[in-house]
Design a protein around this motif. Sequence first.
Motif, PDB file in Angstrom:
ATOM      1  N   ASP A  91       0.837  -1.208   0.000  1.00  0.00           N
ATOM      2  CA  ASP A  91       0.000   0.000   0.000  1.00  0.00           C
ATOM      3  C   ASP A  91       0.875   1.263   0.000  1.00  0.00           C
ATOM      4  O   ASP A  91       0.602   2.229  -0.722  1.00  0.00           O
ATOM      5  CB  ASP A  91      -0.924   0.008   1.219  1.00  0.00           C
ATOM      6  CG  ASP A  91      -2.058  -1.009   1.102  1.00  0.00           C
ATOM      7  OD1 ASP A  91      -2.304  -1.487  -0.027  1.00  0.00           O
ATOM      8  OD2 ASP A  91      -2.680  -1.304   2.136  1.00  0.00           O
ATOM      9  N   GLU A 140       2.433   1.634  -3.372  1.00  0.00           N
ATOM     10  CA  GLU A 140       1.450   2.088  -4.354  1.00  0.00           C
ATOM     11  C   GLU A 140       1.165   3.577  -4.179  1.00  0.00           C
ATOM     12  O   GLU A 140       1.030   4.308  -5.157  1.00  0.00           O
ATOM     13  CB  GLU A 140       0.153   1.282  -4.220  1.00  0.00           C
ATOM     14  CG  GLU A 140      -0.784   1.557  -5.369  1.00  0.00           C
ATOM     15  CD  GLU A 140      -1.774   0.434  -5.581  1.00  0.00           C
ATOM     16  OE1 GLU A 140      -2.837   0.758  -6.121  1.00  0.00           O
ATOM     17  OE2 GLU A 140      -1.496  -0.717  -5.246  1.00  0.00           O
ATOM     18  N   GLN A 141       1.072   4.050  -2.945  1.00  0.00           N
ATOM     19  CA  GLN A 141       0.885   5.481  -2.684  1.00  0.00           C
ATOM     20  C   GLN A 141       2.077   6.294  -3.212  1.00  0.00           C
ATOM     21  O   GLN A 141       1.896   7.358  -3.787  1.00  0.00           O
ATOM     22  CB  GLN A 141       0.694   5.731  -1.185  1.00  0.00           C
ATOM     23  CG  GLN A 141      -0.659   5.288  -0.655  1.00  0.00           C
ATOM     24  CD  GLN A 141      -1.807   5.962  -1.371  1.00  0.00           C
ATOM     25  OE1 GLN A 141      -1.759   7.159  -1.664  1.00  0.00           O
ATOM     26  NE2 GLN A 141      -2.848   5.202  -1.669  1.00  0.00           N
TER      27      GLN A 141
END
Length: 117
Positions: A18, A21-22
Amino acid sequence: MSWLQTSFAQTQLALLNDKLEQLVIERTRNLMETNQELRDTINQYELSQAELKQAHSELVQAAKLAMLGELSASINHEINQPLAPCVPMQKTLASYWSKSVTTQSPVILKKSLVLIK
């Protein structure tokens, strides 16, 4: 490896994914903004180039007109220079003619011809 350790590792991996991906999303947004700024800069450059070409054309035209004006003034001067003495002569002749009477016209004409020579 125990089930608890596996679950913890999967949770950590999901958090890292996550976070990654950010970071990718943020970096992509930054690159898109930078690309847009670059496009804007290129457009501004192209507009400036077009304005520069227009200004150059106007300067060339102005230089041509200035040169034509100088040439015209020079030609005018060269034509009028030899004619300049004729104006006072014409005034003198007009004065003689206006003072004469018809009987003296041949005498005045002879005097005028002498003055012209």
